[in-house]
Design a protein around this motif. Structure first.
Motif, PDB file in Angstrom:
ATOM      1  N   ASP A  37     -13.806  19.508  -5.589  1.00 46.76           N
ATOM      2  CA  ASP A  37     -13.563  19.155  -3.301  1.00 46.76           C
ATOM      3  C   ASP A  37     -13.261  18.058  -2.932  1.00 46.76           C
ATOM      4  OD1 ASP A  37     -14.845  21.772  -3.418  1.00 46.76           O
ATOM      5  OD2 ASP A  37     -17.099  21.288  -2.915  1.00 46.76           O
ATOM      6  N   LEU A  38     -13.723  16.696  -3.872  1.00 49.31           N
ATOM      7  CA  LEU A  38     -13.122  14.801  -3.259  1.00 49.31           C
ATOM      8  C   LEU A  38     -11.573  14.942  -3.726  1.00 49.31           C
ATOM      9  CD1 LEU A  38     -13.785  12.158  -3.088  1.00 49.31           C
ATOM     10  CD2 LEU A  38     -15.169  11.926  -4.625  1.00 49.31           C
ATOM     11  N   ILE A  39     -11.362  14.891  -4.944  1.00 48.18           N
ATOM     12  CA  ILE A  39     -10.392  15.271  -5.569  1.00 48.18           C
ATOM     13  C   ILE A  39      -8.736  15.767  -4.176  1.00 48.18           C
ATOM     14  CG2 ILE A  39      -8.151  16.033  -6.879  1.00 48.18           C
ATOM     15  CD1 ILE A  39     -10.247  15.863  -9.397  1.00 48.18           C
ATOM     16  N   GLU A  40      -9.558  17.554  -3.399  1.00 53.44           N
ATOM     17  CA  GLU A  40      -8.423  17.828  -3.081  1.00 53.44           C
ATOM     18  C   GLU A  40      -8.247  17.307  -0.844  1.00 53.44           C
ATOM     19  OE1 GLU A  40     -10.261  21.783  -3.026  1.00 53.44           O
ATOM     20  OE2 GLU A  40      -8.958  22.202  -4.627  1.00 53.44           O
ATOM     21  N   THR A  41      -9.839  16.441  -1.340  1.00 48.33           N
ATOM     22  CA  THR A  41      -9.151  15.633   0.338  1.00 48.33           C
ATOM     23  C   THR A  41      -8.550  14.620   0.465  1.00 48.33           C
ATOM     24  OG1 THR A  41     -12.443  16.649   1.284  1.00 48.33           O
ATOM     25  CG2 THR A  41     -11.411  14.353   2.136  1.00 48.33           C
ATOM     26  N   ILE A  42      -8.892  14.122  -1.347  1.00 46.90           N
ATOM     27  CA  ILE A  42      -7.718  12.799  -1.569  1.00 46.90           C
ATOM     28  C   ILE A  42      -6.415  13.259  -1.311  1.00 46.90           C
ATOM     29  CG2 ILE A  42      -6.953  10.963  -2.623  1.00 46.90           C
ATOM     30  CD1 ILE A  42     -10.021  11.461  -4.290  1.00 46.90           C
ATOM     31  N   GLN A  47     -10.791   0.889  -9.427  1.00 48.57           N
ATOM     32  CA  GLN A  47     -10.861   2.066  -9.879  1.00 48.57           C
ATOM     33  C   GLN A  47     -10.519   3.191  -9.258  1.00 48.57           C
ATOM     34  OE1 GLN A  47     -13.954   2.405 -13.223  1.00 48.57           O
ATOM     35  NE2 GLN A  47     -12.891   0.541 -13.540  1.00 48.57           N
ATOM     36  N   ALA A  48     -11.393   3.350  -7.805  1.00 48.85           N
ATOM     37  CA  ALA A  48     -10.531   3.734  -6.732  1.00 48.85           C
ATOM     38  C   ALA A  48      -9.822   4.656  -6.275  1.00 48.85           C
ATOM     39  CB  ALA A  48     -12.211   4.139  -6.574  1.00 48.85           C
ATOM     40  N   LEU A  49      -9.907   2.791  -5.644  1.00 49.12           N
ATOM     41  CA  LEU A  49      -8.240   2.672  -4.801  1.00 49.12           C
ATOM     42  C   LEU A  49      -7.134   3.356  -5.909  1.00 49.12           C
ATOM     43  CD1 LEU A  49      -8.636  -0.235  -3.386  1.00 49.12           C
ATOM     44  CD2 LEU A  49      -8.224   1.977  -2.748  1.00 49.12           C
ATOM     45  N   ASN A  50      -6.815   2.868  -7.298  1.00 52.99           N
ATOM     46  CA  ASN A  50      -6.050   3.875  -8.579  1.00 52.99           C
ATOM     47  C   ASN A  50      -5.694   4.873  -7.995  1.00 52.99           C
ATOM     48  OD1 ASN A  50      -4.910   0.821  -8.907  1.00 52.99           O
ATOM     49  ND2 ASN A  50      -6.352   0.995 -10.932  1.00 52.99           N
ATOM     50  N   LEU A  51      -6.813   5.367  -8.401  1.00 52.62           N
ATOM     51  CA  LEU A  51      -6.950   6.994  -8.617  1.00 52.62           C
ATOM     52  C   LEU A  51      -6.752   7.658  -7.825  1.00 52.62           C
ATOM     53  CD1 LEU A  51      -7.845   9.687  -9.870  1.00 52.62           C
ATOM     54  CD2 LEU A  51     -10.123   9.314  -9.351  1.00 52.62           C
ATOM     55  N   MET A  52      -7.055   7.192  -6.533  1.00 50.44           N
ATOM     56  CA  MET A  52      -6.581   7.909  -4.902  1.00 50.44           C
ATOM     57  C   MET A  52      -4.883   7.123  -5.104  1.00 50.44           C
ATOM     58  SD  MET A  52      -9.265   6.051  -1.768  1.00 50.44           S
ATOM     59  CE  MET A  52      -8.578   7.008  -0.940  1.00 50.44           C
ATOM     60  N   ALA A  53      -3.836   6.747  -5.421  1.00 49.61           N
ATOM     61  CA  ALA A  53      -3.269   6.464  -5.312  1.00 49.61           C
ATOM     62  C   ALA A  53      -1.700   7.305  -6.457  1.00 49.61           C
ATOM     63  CB  ALA A  53      -2.717   4.638  -5.608  1.00 49.61           C
ATOM     64  N   VAL A  54      -2.916   7.847  -7.325  1.00 47.51           N
ATOM     65  CA  VAL A  54      -2.254   8.546  -8.316  1.00 47.51           C
ATOM     66  C   VAL A  54      -2.486  10.445  -7.761  1.00 47.51           C
ATOM     67  CG1 VAL A  54      -3.000   9.766 -10.784  1.00 47.51           C
ATOM     68  CG2 VAL A  54      -2.870   7.178 -10.431  1.00 47.51           C
ATOM     69  N   LEU A  55      -3.118  10.341  -6.834  1.00 50.38           N
ATOM     70  CA  LEU A  55      -3.356  11.745  -6.491  1.00 50.38           C
ATOM     71  C   LEU A  55      -2.933  11.784  -5.457  1.00 50.38           C
ATOM     72  CD1 LEU A  55      -7.285  12.040  -6.574  1.00 50.38           C
ATOM     73  CD2 LEU A  55      -5.246  12.510  -8.131  1.00 50.38           C
ATOM     74  N   ASN A  56      -2.431  10.748  -4.768  1.00 52.56           N
ATOM     75  CA  ASN A  56      -1.766  11.233  -2.945  1.00 52.56           C
ATOM     76  C   ASN A  56      -0.453   9.757  -3.441  1.00 52.56           C
ATOM     77  OD1 ASN A  56      -1.149  11.227  -0.352  1.00 52.56           O
ATOM     78  ND2 ASN A  56      -3.077  12.036   0.281  1.00 52.56           N
ATOM     79  N   PRO A  57       0.821  10.579  -3.106  1.00 54.21           N
ATOM     80  CA  PRO A  57       1.915   9.926  -2.909  1.00 54.21           C
ATOM     81  C   PRO A  57       2.432   9.218  -1.545  1.00 54.21           C
ATOM     82  CG  PRO A  57       2.483  12.394  -2.606  1.00 54.21           C
ATOM     83  CD  PRO A  57       0.682  12.907  -2.885  1.00 54.21           C
ATOM     84  N   ASN A  58       1.038   8.964  -0.344  1.00 52.72           N
ATOM     85  CA  ASN A  58       1.082   8.031   0.706  1.00 52.72           C
ATOM     86  C   ASN A  58       0.120   6.987  -0.172  1.00 52.72           C
ATOM     87  OD1 ASN A  58       2.580  10.461   1.883  1.00 52.72           O
ATOM     88  ND2 ASN A  58       0.202  11.940   2.726  1.00 52.72           N
TER      89      ASN A  58
END
Length: 527
Positions: free
Chosen positions: A105-110, A135-146
């Protein structure tokens, strides 16, 4: 750069990389650039899927970890060693396609976040709270190209720290503007970008079935309570503002029996994993707002949360811990994170070569002064009492340091600033009544803890110091509500004491449940 043991461990991790990655370095002629180049070459030598390339970036030394043939990546400005080495390893794996363990759910939200977001995080290598944010912001950058993210070592880029007036880490900027300071979990960051996240979380929480035991707080006491209660085969939940509590802010731990040395963040991870291994429902980042005791014995207690959600339980264990005590003088709140700090390990490197004060002469204060003396130009330790209260061995070490001044019988009366940052403090000589000013750039407050119990004033009996009053079984003034740890009247605020108290509270809660009339509570539900 890496020793043989670290290389062997890292090589094993790099085998999990699924897609080729590039380490694109921007290097200068300085010593840190030489170290960074050596580090990147060491990493590349451990995997055929890792290559090193060069570029010119506005920050040197820095490097981009990029998935080959894409624009997916994260950047580090500086050398991510110390506490940030784990952040480096995770970034290598995640950019290389290794899946995250976060919830679907969290991954899809990001992945669904729209817009353009460029984050910059200033960290220090000695900060134990910084890796979570990085680590949180790095993961968000990996999951979302925006989403883009650069993690910056504040001690290495002092000009930026000065120009942006960064005086506490982690400090996060979004599109050039301040976004947040201090420890932030992934869910917190996402909720600030997704305006509907809190409402969805509250709705999900409110739909949960009642717990047999609900623990409020995720420090050592809460973790021990959860493990002991769950082993009884009943339904257990933990609602925690941040799992680990004050342990997350503790650097070296040398009195945890059977473990000669560990560090707070490492222990916090182990506590959470032990709790989850026992199938406890862990609800992190939940701030308790109100406790409504059951109207009759055997009824359901209700815990209301700040996001609007609520949880119900047949028994409650309160383990909300404590927080740093403030000196409560003019200027303290105004200049918090602008020179006033509470974590010397986190923020100390930002004051390299500057003058600072430590308020407090107990073990915490003296330890802070010793640590800071190796970084800053000068430390002034100010103690209210007529003598220091720290252990003799610490006092001897402090007295041996040439750049430390000790002032006793002194009452801090004001934090002085220029509107943007701290420039000094004022204290009163308690023996003669004279007022003195000390010019400095940083103030570290180390005067003990205050219990996190303000929200409980109308629910359970509190002592004059705000601590939850408990008996030998950990029971409060309300039947079915127990408490443990630093928030209670237990005299010694120690990790092992909190764990023991948490275990007692859990056993008492179970004993309470099994003695209730069957018609009041029904059979205990298996976890």
């Amino acid at each position: 750069m890496l020793d043989d043991n670290m290389k062997q461990q890292l090589k094993a991790y790099l085998e999990k990389i699924q897609q080729p990655i590039e380490l694109v370095a921007s290097l200068g002629d300085d010593a840190k650039s030489v170290e960074l180049e050596a580090l990147l070459n060491d990493i590349a030598a451990l995997s055929e899927k890792v290559e090193v390339a060069r570029e010119t970036d506005k920050r040197s030394p820095s490097f981009l970890i990029r998935r080959a043939g894409t624009d997916i990546g994260v950047r580090f400005a500086g050398l991510p060693m110390g506490h940030e080495f784990t952040s480096l390893v995770l970034a290598l794996l995640q950019v290389g396609g290794h899946p995250s363990k976060e919830s679907r759910d969290l991954i899809e939200t990001i992945q669904g976040i729209e817009g353009a977001y460029e984050f910059e995080t200033y960290f220090s290598l000695s900060c134990q709270n910084c890796p979570d944010v990085v680590q949180a912001l790095n993961l968000m950058a990996v999951l979302n190209p925006n989403i883009k993210h650069t993690a910056i070592d504040g001690a290495l880029f002092q000009d930026e720290v000065e120009s942006r007036k960064v005086m506490a880490v982690p400090s996060v900027y979004l599109n050039g503007e301040p976004f947040g300071q201090g420890r932030m979990e992934l869910e917190q960051i996402v909720s600030k970008l997704d305006s509907g996240a809190d409402e969805k979380a509250a709705e999900k929480l409110s739909k949960k079935d009642p717990f047999d035991v609900l623990i409020v707080g995720g420090g050592p006491a809460g973790a021990a309570s959860a493990v002991y209660a769950a082993r009884k085969g009943i339904r257990v939940g933990v609602a925690a503002e941040r799992f680990g509590g004050q342990v997350l802010d503790t650097m070296g731990i040398e009195n945890f029996i059977s473990v000669p040395y560990t560090e707070g963040p490492k222990l916090a991870v182990q506590l959470e994993q032990h709790v989850k291994d026992n199938e406890v429902d862990v609800m992190n980042l939940q701030t308790a707002e109100k406790l409504i005791p059951a109207k009759e014995e055997g009824g359901l207690h209700e815990l209301r949360l700040a996001n609007g959600g609520s949880l119900k339980a047949r028994s409650i264990i309160l383990s909300t811990g404590a927080r740093w005590r403030k000196i409560n003088v003019p200027g303290e709140d105004e200049y918090r994170n602008k020179g006033v700090a509470y974590c010397p390990h986190c923020d100390g490197p930002l004051f390299k070569g500057k003058r600072v004060a430590v308020i407090g002469g107990g073990n915490s204060g003296v330890e802070a002064a010793i640590d800071l003396a190796g970084i800053v130009a000068h430390v002034t330790l100010i103690e209210y009492a007529s003598e220091l209260r720290a252990d003799a061995v610490l006092q001897r070490k402090l007295a041996s340091l040439p750049n430390v001044k000790i002032i006793t019988s002194a009452m801090t009366t004001e934090v002085r600033g220029d509107g943007e940052k701290v420039v000094g403090l004022t204290y009163k000589d308690r023996n003669h009544g004279e007022m003195h000013e000390v010019a400095l750039e940083g103030i570290f407050v180390q005067i003990g803890l205050v219990p996190n119990t303000e929200w409980l004033k109308d629910a359970v009996a509190l002592s004059k110091h705000g601590e939850i009053e408990i008996d030998a079984r950990g029971e409060t003034s309300q039947p079915g509500i127990f408490a443990a740890g630093d928030a209670t009247t237990v005299p010694y605020k120690q990790i092992v004491v909190a764990m023991g108290a948490g275990s007692i509270a859990a056993l008492s809660a179970f004993d309470y449940l099994i003695r209730l009339p069957a018609q009041q509570v029904g059979e205990l539900e298996p976890a």
